[in-house]
Design an enzyme around this catalytic site. Structure first.
Site, mmCIF file in Angstrom:
data_model
loop_
_atom_site.group_PDB
_atom_site.id
_atom_site.type_symbol
_atom_site.label_atom_id
_atom_site.label_comp_id
_atom_site.label_asym_id
_atom_site.label_seq_id
_atom_site.Cartn_x
_atom_site.Cartn_y
_atom_site.Cartn_z
ATOM 1 N N CYS A 179 -1.554 -4.772 -5.425
ATOM 2 C CA CYS A 179 -2.164 -5.535 -5.080
ATOM 3 C C CYS A 179 -0.602 -6.907 -5.262
ATOM 4 O O CYS A 179 -0.074 -7.372 -6.180
ATOM 5 C CB CYS A 179 -3.197 -6.902 -5.983
ATOM 6 S SG CYS A 179 -4.223 -5.339 -6.296
ATOM 7 N N GLU A 195 -1.134 -10.168 -6.227
ATOM 8 C CA GLU A 195 -1.431 -10.764 -7.641
ATOM 9 C C GLU A 195 -0.215 -10.334 -8.480
ATOM 10 O O GLU A 195 0.209 -11.274 -9.150
ATOM 11 C CB GLU A 195 -2.877 -11.328 -7.757
ATOM 12 C CG GLU A 195 -3.164 -12.173 -6.797
ATOM 13 C CD GLU A 195 -4.499 -11.235 -6.504
ATOM 14 O OE1 GLU A 195 -3.869 -9.791 -5.734
ATOM 15 O OE2 GLU A 195 -5.409 -10.849 -6.037
ATOM 16 N N GLU A 217 0.622 -1.159 0.164
ATOM 17 C CA GLU A 217 0.252 0.236 -0.321
ATOM 18 C C GLU A 217 0.677 1.104 -0.523
ATOM 19 O O GLU A 217 2.089 1.521 0.463
ATOM 20 C CB GLU A 217 -1.061 -0.104 1.226
ATOM 21 C CG GLU A 217 -2.105 -1.000 0.960
ATOM 22 C CD GLU A 217 -2.712 -1.649 2.191
ATOM 23 O OE1 GLU A 217 -3.410 -1.812 2.273
ATOM 24 O OE2 GLU A 217 -2.822 -0.398 3.525
ATOM 25 N N CYS A 240 -9.109 -8.914 -8.032
ATOM 26 C CA CYS A 240 -10.071 -7.849 -8.457
ATOM 27 C C CYS A 240 -9.627 -7.933 -10.217
ATOM 28 O O CYS A 240 -8.785 -8.932 -10.439
ATOM 29 C CB CYS A 240 -9.300 -6.796 -7.715
ATOM 30 S SG CYS A 240 -7.319 -6.130 -8.329
HETATM 31 ZN ZN LIG Z 1 -5.970 -6.458 -7.268
#
Ligand SMILES: [Zn+2]
Length: 135
Positions: free
Chosen positions: A56, A58, A47, A89
């Site tokens: 993210c 992934e 973050e 996501c």
């Molecule tokens: Zn994601």
């Protein structure tokens, strides 16, 4: 994917979660990808105080894979601290599609170690026609 590869992929995703940098959401995520030639790359979410700059787990794992020169993945594992499953996501699904081999699977791993195997094509059924974009 062999049973040993599956176990290693999940273990790497779980371990990657431990390095999550998520001071704002406290939502730790770990992911790992298995390439078509048997290599595994992992990543955690990272973050930023400017929230939109977060990445993210992934995509972190996939970008590491690409940086190492790999272009085809056959499995993705993703896990968090939640007892329920989390799924990639939309942005991550798009990035997975860029490198997904035919038959790629996503392993959703709960914090309690339950695993749900989902065909990637089921969670991203109509990817862009990448062949038409490549020159
Ligand atoms: Zn994601």
């Amino acid at each position: 994917m062999t049973t040993a590869q599956r176990r290693e992929l999940i273990a790497r995703a779980v371990a990657a979660k431990e390095t999550s940098y998520s001071p704002y959401s406290r939502f730790r995520v770990g992911a790992a990808v298995l390439t078509d030639d048997g290599n595994i790359f992992d990543g955690c979410n990272v973050e930023n105080a400017s929230y939109g700059l977060a990445i993210c787990a992934e995509r972190n794992a996939i970008f590491r894979m690409a940086h190492a020169g790999h272009r085809s993945l056959v499995a993705v594992a993703v896990t968090s601290d939640h007892t329920s499953f989390i799924t990639p996501c939309g942005a991550c699904r798009q990035v997975i599609a860029e490198f997904a081999a035919k038959g790629t699977v996503v392993l959703l791993v709960s914090a309690k170690g339950r695993v749900k195997r989902v065909p990637f094509e089921r969670i991203f059924p109509t990817p862009p026609d990448l062949a038409s974009l490549k020159k």
